[in-house]
Design a protein around this motif. Structure first.
Motif, PDB file in Angstrom:
ATOM      1  N   SER A 114       0.852  -1.199   0.000  1.00 18.49           N
ATOM      2  CA  SER A 114       0.000   0.000   0.000  1.00 18.49           C
ATOM      3  C   SER A 114       0.877   1.235   0.000  1.00 18.49           C
ATOM      4  CB  SER A 114      -0.932  -0.003   1.216  1.00 18.49           C
ATOM      5  OG  SER A 114      -0.185  -0.016   2.420  1.00 18.49           O
ATOM      6  N   GLU A 115       0.275   2.377  -0.264  1.00 14.11           N
ATOM      7  CA  GLU A 115       1.028   3.622  -0.294  1.00 14.11           C
ATOM      8  C   GLU A 115       1.031   4.276   1.084  1.00 14.11           C
ATOM      9  OE1 GLU A 115      -0.247   6.229  -3.411  1.00 14.11           O
ATOM     10  OE2 GLU A 115       0.940   5.136  -4.911  1.00 14.11           O
ATOM     11  N   HIS A 116       2.195   4.823   1.443  1.00 11.78           N
ATOM     12  CA  HIS A 116       2.367   5.484   2.735  1.00 11.78           C
ATOM     13  C   HIS A 116       2.989   6.856   2.513  1.00 11.78           C
ATOM     14  CE1 HIS A 116       1.790   1.694   5.103  1.00 11.78           C
ATOM     15  NE2 HIS A 116       2.225   1.155   3.962  1.00 11.78           N
ATOM     16  N   VAL A 117       2.669   7.792   3.392  1.00  9.35           N
ATOM     17  CA  VAL A 117       3.306   9.101   3.386  1.00  9.35           C
ATOM     18  C   VAL A 117       4.428   9.083   4.419  1.00  9.35           C
ATOM     19  CG1 VAL A 117       3.017  11.573   3.763  1.00  9.35           C
ATOM     20  CG2 VAL A 117       1.192  10.255   2.675  1.00  9.35           C
ATOM     21  N   PHE A 118       5.630   9.435   3.986  1.00  8.23           N
ATOM     22  CA  PHE A 118       6.799   9.427   4.862  1.00  8.23           C
ATOM     23  C   PHE A 118       7.289  10.862   5.012  1.00  8.23           C
ATOM     24  CE2 PHE A 118      11.346   8.854   5.790  1.00  8.23           C
ATOM     25  CZ  PHE A 118      11.271   7.947   6.837  1.00  8.23           C
ATOM     26  N   PHE A 119       7.485  11.286   6.271  1.00  8.04           N
ATOM     27  CA  PHE A 119       7.836  12.671   6.583  1.00  8.04           C
ATOM     28  C   PHE A 119       9.329  12.770   6.886  1.00  8.04           C
ATOM     29  CE2 PHE A 119       3.411  11.969   7.552  1.00  8.04           C
ATOM     30  CZ  PHE A 119       2.792  13.062   6.960  1.00  8.04           C
ATOM     31  N   ILE A 120      10.033  13.566   6.081  1.00  9.09           N
ATOM     32  CA  ILE A 120      11.485  13.683   6.182  1.00  9.09           C
ATOM     33  C   ILE A 120      11.826  14.944   6.968  1.00  9.09           C
ATOM     34  CG2 ILE A 120      13.622  13.991   4.875  1.00  9.09           C
ATOM     35  CD1 ILE A 120      12.327  12.306   2.665  1.00  9.09           C
ATOM     36  N   ARG A 121      12.634  14.755   8.013  1.00  6.66           N
ATOM     37  CA  ARG A 121      12.983  15.845   8.924  1.00  6.66           C
ATOM     38  C   ARG A 121      14.473  16.163   8.867  1.00  6.66           C
ATOM     39  NH1 ARG A 121       8.661  12.920  11.190  1.00  6.66           N
ATOM     40  NH2 ARG A 121       6.917  14.334  11.679  1.00  6.66           N
ATOM     41  N   LYS A 122      14.815  17.372   9.296  1.00  3.33           N
ATOM     42  CA  LYS A 122      16.209  17.826   9.247  1.00  3.33           C
ATOM     43  C   LYS A 122      17.111  16.877   9.999  1.00  3.33           C
ATOM     44  CE  LYS A 122      19.076  21.910  10.037  1.00  3.33           C
ATOM     45  NZ  LYS A 122      19.098  23.325  10.501  1.00  3.33           N
ATOM     46  N   ASP A 123      16.723  16.509  11.218  1.00  3.85           N
ATOM     47  CA  ASP A 123      17.433  15.467  11.943  1.00  3.85           C
ATOM     48  C   ASP A 123      16.867  14.141  11.439  1.00  3.85           C
ATOM     49  OD1 ASP A 123      18.797  17.379  13.522  1.00  3.85           O
ATOM     50  OD2 ASP A 123      17.137  17.462  14.933  1.00  3.85           O
ATOM     51  N   PHE A 124      17.571  13.514  10.506  1.00  4.86           N
ATOM     52  CA  PHE A 124      16.970  12.401   9.760  1.00  4.86           C
ATOM     53  C   PHE A 124      16.528  11.259  10.651  1.00  4.86           C
ATOM     54  CE2 PHE A 124      21.583  11.325   9.459  1.00  4.86           C
ATOM     55  CZ  PHE A 124      21.562  10.078  10.050  1.00  4.86           C
TER      56      PHE A 124
END
Length: 234
Positions: A114-124
């Protein structure tokens, strides 16, 4: 790849050919202080055996991957949902002559793809599937693959994961057939102690026991319990 004009940066016995501008200030400080992945680095080498076939969920900078790869005759498949990290992890592995690990931008989960939304942050290390974890720089959509199918196809027997809270839901639906050890980092700040309880209940259902000999604080080893006494270790 070597950083021209910079002395080799060493961490847990590894060369880290990464420059300051490629990671956040917090992560750079952690690397320089020798604190980056320190608990994991200390524990993970104790849980592996020669010939293990390992899937790693959450490559990060490839530090733990490269440490694991030094165990004789192991094979490692390492995945991260953050595409920015794959080239860095490969670079670290290459600098340390690691040839028994592969890296791929991929998300493994339980259940159908399935499709997921992944949130990328400055502190990986805070990048995750959770929007409410905090401010993020950008987000991507990534299609998941089934973890259990991957385990079966590649004869995996060990799972190592650091996936920022997603371990709770993944383990609640997984089968983990053929797996004898699971090493993971708990994230109680994201799901509370009730989430930790859910993880332990899921692992109990799957026939795993908390293994104190490979666990340090939130870095926990679960082992298939055969019911046999073990020799005492001081």
């Amino acid at each position: 790849m070597k950083i021209i004009g910079s002395p080799p940066l060493l961490l847990h016995g590894l060369q880290i050919p990464i420059s300051e501008n490629e990671v956040s200030p917090i992560i750079w400080k952690s690397i320089q202080a020798g604190e980056y992945e320190a608990k994991e680095a200390h524990s993970v080498i104790r849980i592996l055996r020669a010939g293990d076939r390992i899937v790693e969920l959450g490559s990060g900078l490839g530090v733990i991957t490269s440490i694991m790869a030094r165990t004789p005759n192991v094979s490692i498949w390492s995945f991260d949902a953050n595409p920015d990290l794959i080239s860095l992890a490969r670079r670290v592995a290459d600098a340390n002559d690691i040839t028994n690990a592969t890296f791929e931008h991929r998300l493994l989960s339980s259940g159908p793809s399935s499709e997921h939304v992944f949130f990328i942050r400055k502190d990986f290390w805070m990048s995750s599937l959770l929007e409410n974890q905090g401010p993020y720089e950008h987000k991507i959509t990534i299609k998941s693959s089934n973890l259990d199918k991957f385990i079966e196809k590649n004869h995996i027997n060990v799972i190592v994961m650091d996936i920022e809270g997603a371990e709770r839901d993944l383990l609640s639906l997984a089968c983990l057939k053929g797996i004898d050890r699971v090493f993971l980092e708990l994230h109680d700040h994201l799901y509370g102690l009730s989430g930790v309880r859910c993880i332990f209940a899921s692992m109990d259902r799957l026939g795993f026991s908390y293994d104190p000999r490979g666990s340090v604080g939130p870095c926990v080893l679960f082992t298939r319990d055969d019911g046999e006494p073990r020799f005492y270790e001081n």
